[in-house]
Design a protein around this motif. Structure first.
Motif, short mmCIF file in Angstrom:
data_model
loop_
_atom_site.label_atom_id
_atom_site.label_comp_id
_atom_site.label_asym_id
_atom_site.label_seq_id
_atom_site.Cartn_x
_atom_site.Cartn_y
_atom_site.Cartn_z
N PRO A 168 0.64 3.74 18.44
CA PRO A 168 0.93 2.41 18.44
C PRO A 168 0.04 2.18 19.71
CG PRO A 168 2.61 4.25 18.97
CD PRO A 168 1.89 5.18 18.77
N LEU A 169 0.66 0.90 19.99
CA LEU A 169 -0.90 0.29 20.61
C LEU A 169 -0.22 -0.75 22.18
CD1 LEU A 169 -3.22 -0.15 22.37
CD2 LEU A 169 -4.15 -1.99 20.83
N GLN A 170 -0.46 -0.99 23.20
CA GLN A 170 0.02 -1.68 24.29
C GLN A 170 -0.12 -1.64 24.99
OE1 GLN A 170 5.05 -1.57 24.33
NE2 GLN A 170 4.65 -3.45 25.28
N ALA A 171 -1.26 -2.75 25.23
CA ALA A 171 -2.30 -2.72 26.17
C ALA A 171 -2.91 -3.59 27.04
CB ALA A 171 -3.67 -1.87 25.89
N GLN A 172 -2.66 -4.08 28.45
CA GLN A 172 -3.04 -4.99 29.24
C GLN A 172 -4.69 -5.04 29.56
OE1 GLN A 172 -0.62 -4.69 33.19
NE2 GLN A 172 1.24 -6.02 31.95
N VAL A 173 -5.03 -6.55 29.07
CA VAL A 173 -6.61 -7.01 29.66
C VAL A 173 -6.17 -8.49 30.17
CG1 VAL A 173 -7.18 -5.92 27.52
CG2 VAL A 173 -6.44 -8.42 27.52
N GLN A 174 -7.18 -8.25 30.68
CA GLN A 174 -7.50 -10.00 31.89
C GLN A 174 -9.09 -10.70 30.61
OE1 GLN A 174 -9.29 -8.21 34.94
NE2 GLN A 174 -10.98 -9.49 35.76
N LEU A 175 -9.50 -11.64 30.49
CA LEU A 175 -9.83 -12.56 30.09
C LEU A 175 -10.61 -13.51 30.96
CD1 LEU A 175 -11.32 -13.57 27.12
CD2 LEU A 175 -9.36 -15.43 26.76
N SER A 188 -7.14 -15.28 31.78
CA SER A 188 -5.73 -14.74 32.34
C SER A 188 -5.70 -13.73 32.42
CB SER A 188 -5.08 -15.78 31.06
OG SER A 188 -4.06 -14.96 30.45
N ARG A 189 -5.14 -13.81 32.84
CA ARG A 189 -4.81 -12.10 33.79
C ARG A 189 -3.19 -11.26 33.01
NH1 ARG A 189 -9.16 -12.71 35.22
NH2 ARG A 189 -10.09 -12.17 37.60
N ASP A 190 -3.16 -10.05 32.68
CA ASP A 190 -2.45 -9.50 32.14
C ASP A 190 -1.81 -10.13 31.20
OD1 ASP A 190 -1.63 -8.41 34.36
OD2 ASP A 190 -0.44 -10.59 35.23
N ILE A 191 -2.73 -10.37 29.87
CA ILE A 191 -2.52 -10.53 28.52
C ILE A 191 -2.27 -8.77 27.64
CG2 ILE A 191 -3.00 -11.19 26.38
CD1 ILE A 191 -5.88 -12.37 27.84
N GLN A 192 -1.28 -9.62 26.68
CA GLN A 192 -0.99 -8.52 25.89
C GLN A 192 -1.60 -7.76 24.69
OE1 GLN A 192 1.60 -5.55 26.98
NE2 GLN A 192 1.48 -6.25 29.18
N LEU A 193 -1.90 -6.69 23.85
CA LEU A 193 -3.05 -6.93 23.18
C LEU A 193 -1.41 -5.08 23.00
CD1 LEU A 193 -6.62 -5.95 23.59
CD2 LEU A 193 -4.99 -8.20 22.94
N ARG A 202 4.94 -4.48 10.35
CA ARG A 202 3.82 -4.80 11.97
C ARG A 202 4.36 -5.41 12.76
NH1 ARG A 202 -2.76 -3.88 10.39
NH2 ARG A 202 -3.07 -2.99 12.62
N LEU A 203 4.25 -5.18 13.97
CA LEU A 203 4.13 -5.58 14.70
C LEU A 203 2.53 -6.60 15.76
CD1 LEU A 203 5.85 -8.36 16.30
CD2 LEU A 203 6.10 -6.03 18.64
N LEU A 204 1.66 -7.31 15.42
CA LEU A 204 0.82 -7.78 16.15
C LEU A 204 0.15 -9.13 17.52
CD1 LEU A 204 -1.84 -7.37 13.16
CD2 LEU A 204 -1.63 -6.06 15.04
N GLN A 205 0.26 -8.60 18.31
CA GLN A 205 -0.37 -9.40 19.01
C GLN A 205 -2.20 -9.37 19.24
OE1 GLN A 205 0.23 -12.22 20.41
NE2 GLN A 205 -1.95 -12.96 21.78
N LEU A 227 -8.25 0.56 25.41
CA LEU A 227 -8.44 0.04 23.96
C LEU A 227 -8.55 0.42 23.09
CD1 LEU A 227 -11.11 -2.29 26.08
CD2 LEU A 227 -8.51 -2.45 25.79
N PRO A 228 -8.22 -0.90 21.28
CA PRO A 228 -8.68 -0.11 19.92
C PRO A 228 -10.26 -0.24 20.05
CG PRO A 228 -7.75 -2.62 20.24
CD PRO A 228 -7.43 -2.12 21.83
N VAL A 229 -9.82 -0.07 18.30
CA VAL A 229 -11.93 0.23 18.48
C VAL A 229 -11.56 -1.17 17.47
CG1 VAL A 229 -13.83 1.17 16.49
CG2 VAL A 229 -11.61 2.82 18.01
N LEU A 230 -12.39 -2.28 18.05
CA LEU A 230 -13.12 -3.68 18.08
C LEU A 230 -13.86 -2.93 16.47
CD1 LEU A 230 -11.83 -6.24 18.61
CD2 LEU A 230 -14.05 -6.77 19.98
N ARG A 231 -13.46 -4.16 15.79
CA ARG A 231 -14.32 -4.33 14.41
C ARG A 231 -14.66 -6.26 14.18
NH1 ARG A 231 -10.11 -2.13 9.94
NH2 ARG A 231 -8.84 -3.72 10.39
N SER A 232 -13.91 -6.84 14.23
CA SER A 232 -14.87 -8.41 14.98
C SER A 232 -13.63 -8.96 15.42
CB SER A 232 -14.56 -9.10 13.37
OG SER A 232 -13.11 -9.34 12.98
N VAL A 233 -14.66 -10.50 16.02
CA VAL A 233 -13.81 -11.36 16.85
C VAL A 233 -14.05 -12.82 16.34
CG1 VAL A 233 -13.69 -12.79 18.69
CG2 VAL A 233 -14.40 -10.10 18.86
N LEU A 234 -13.33 -13.66 15.86
CA LEU A 234 -12.54 -15.04 15.67
C LEU A 234 -12.36 -15.91 16.56
CD1 LEU A 234 -10.42 -13.95 11.74
CD2 LEU A 234 -13.26 -14.26 12.29
#
Length: 458
Positions: A168-175, A188-193, A202-205, A227-234
């Motif tokens: 399970p993954l639930q992390a807060q990030v900033q952009l 933005s702050r406090d973005i939920q991944l 499966r629930l994805l954000q 943070l998860p292991v990133l594969r790509s960014v769209l």
């Protein structure tokens, strides 16, 4: 009389039940159905681009006699969309380059120095990160994303794709955003991944809202976020104008006289453009009219325009006027061209243009699904598909779009041509007749009882 009227009640209720049961057999009210081929076996919703055969079989002027059914014959929530609506189009996405940033203490992130190697147009080729002497490593770093490849095109959002670790993954990030890799502004702050799984679901954000222009973006974890292991960014781009090609229908006159030519269209096509062609050089002022009933008044659909056609050079080479855009969408059966002056007109070919519409439906129940068409009695009530899909995007994958489905093979007969003809339901007619007779019987009985009532004594 009382016994006879009571005996009618079970018959009335039985007939009423038969009418109700018949009314719920919705698929039997349609002329035919087209099996649907799904490009993906599992999807929350599908989109079907309407083909000419659907328009030709439809009877309703607003295409209300189109309905999607599942294998059990249940009508599915659906809506007819214009081709320029965002849900009617495939998603607009583009992959962006990204780079891993080193871990830093949250208070020391401004000490991050990025030594970048860039092309002449500003695109990042390589990133080397250095930290100040006071910086302390803390957990994980973030990601640097190069959006300069988009030029001046606005960016709606970022969609991250990471490897499924099964945890399970639930992390807060900033952009943050920057135009020079040195000065950063918060978006933005406090973005939920979020990536959670339970009972096979499966629930994805993974969507980060941007809504603006930025050459570079960075995603940084907050506190001890893993943070998860990133594969790509769209890059998710704002919906582009519809790029569907125009379809054209060529009609020959069915009647003519004194510069007027009438035509008949064999379907409920959403006509929005018109053009005129001839077999010879021509220069005529035309006005276009239409109507849906042969006995109705003609309605003007265009202002008078000059249509010309001039042969130039070899065979097949010619110059001609542009097609006319009509002031709306018309599905009328009958069309008329009126020439001015009358003497200059020769029999024209009327060309009517349209863009195919899209039916979007939810995949409830088991496949196979089918699109039924052609009914004089059934009428689809458009479901609020756009609202529901927007809710699904917020809860799951914001980049998600309805999956493509296509008409497959030949249509399957249902009620046939009889479905397109208004018919009287003999059971309903008999029910109302018996109810009317019952009212007469009860009324007659009441009058009889009043007449038999003795007059009051003096």
């Amino acid at each position: 009389m009382k016994k006879w009227s009571r005996a009618l009640l079970p018959v009335m209720f039985a007939l009423a039940g038969g009418v109700s049961a018949q009314a719920t057999d919705y698929r039997a009210q349609y002329a035919e159905q087209w099996p649907l081929s799904l490009s993906s076996a599992q999807s929350g919703a599908y989109r079907v681009v309407l083909e000419p055969a659907i328009y030709r079989r439809a009877g309703s002027a607003d295409l209300g006699d189109l309905q999607v059914f599942n294998a059990a014959g249940q009508a599915l929530p659906s809506a007819l969309l214009a081709p320029d609506q965002p849900l009617a189009q495939p998603p607009v996405q583009r992959e962006l380059p990204w780079f891993v940033l080193p871990p830093l203490a949250e208070a020391q992130r401004n000490d991050l120095q990025l030594l970048t190697e860039r092309d002449t147009d500003g695109r990042v080729r390589r990133v080397e990160a250095r930290v100040g002497a006071a910086a302390v490593a803390n957990g994980q770093g973030g990601w640097l994303i190069d959006a300069s490849v988009l030029g001046q095109q606005p960016l709606a959002a970022l969609v991250l794709d990471w490897a499924d670790s099964g945890q399970p993954l639930q992390a807060q990030v900033q952009l943050d955003a920057s135009d020079d890799l040195q000065h950063w502004r918060p978006i933005s702050r406090d973005i939920q991944l979020v990536d959670l799984q339970r009972a096979g679901k499966r629930l994805l954000q993974r969507r980060l809202q941007v809504d603006g222009n930025a050459r570079y973006l960075r995603v940084l974890p907050q506190s001890e976020a893993r943070l998860p292991v990133l594969r790509s960014v769209l890059a998710e781009l704002p919906p582009a104008p519809a790029t569907l090609t125009w379809e054209w229908l060529s009609l020959e006159p069915t009647a003519s006289g004194k510069g007027e030519y009438t035509f008949e269209l064999d379907g409920r096509f959403p006509i929005t453009k018109a053009d005129v062609a001839s077999t010879d050089n021509s220069l005529v002022q035309w006005t276009l009219f239409s109507r849906d009933d042969p006995g109705a008044e003609w309605q003007r659909r265009s202002a008078p325009w000059i249509a010309y056609q001039v042969q130039q050079g070899g065979p097949g080479q010619r110059q001609q006027s542009a097609a006319q855009t009509l002031g709306g969408t018309w599905r009328d059966r009958y069309w008329k061209l009126v020439a001015s002056p009358v003497e200059t007109a020769t029999a024209p070919t009327l060309r009517l243009g349209y863009q195919p519409e899209v039916m979007v439906f939810l995949s409830q129940g088991a496949a196979p699904y089918a699109l039924a068409v052609g009914s004089a009695t059934a009428h689809r009530a458009d479901a609020p598909i756009a609202v529901l899909i927007d809710e699904l995007r917020q809860r799951n994958d914001p980049s998600w779009q309805p999956t493509l489905a296509r008409l497959e093979g030949a249509p399957e007969a249902l009620a046939g041509d009889a479905a397109l003809k208004p018919q009287r339901d003999w059971k309903a007619w008999l029910l109302w007749a018996l109810l009317g007779l019952g009212v007469l019987v009860v009324g007659g009985l009441a009058v009889s009882l009043l007449r038999q009532k003795p007059a009051p004594s003096a």
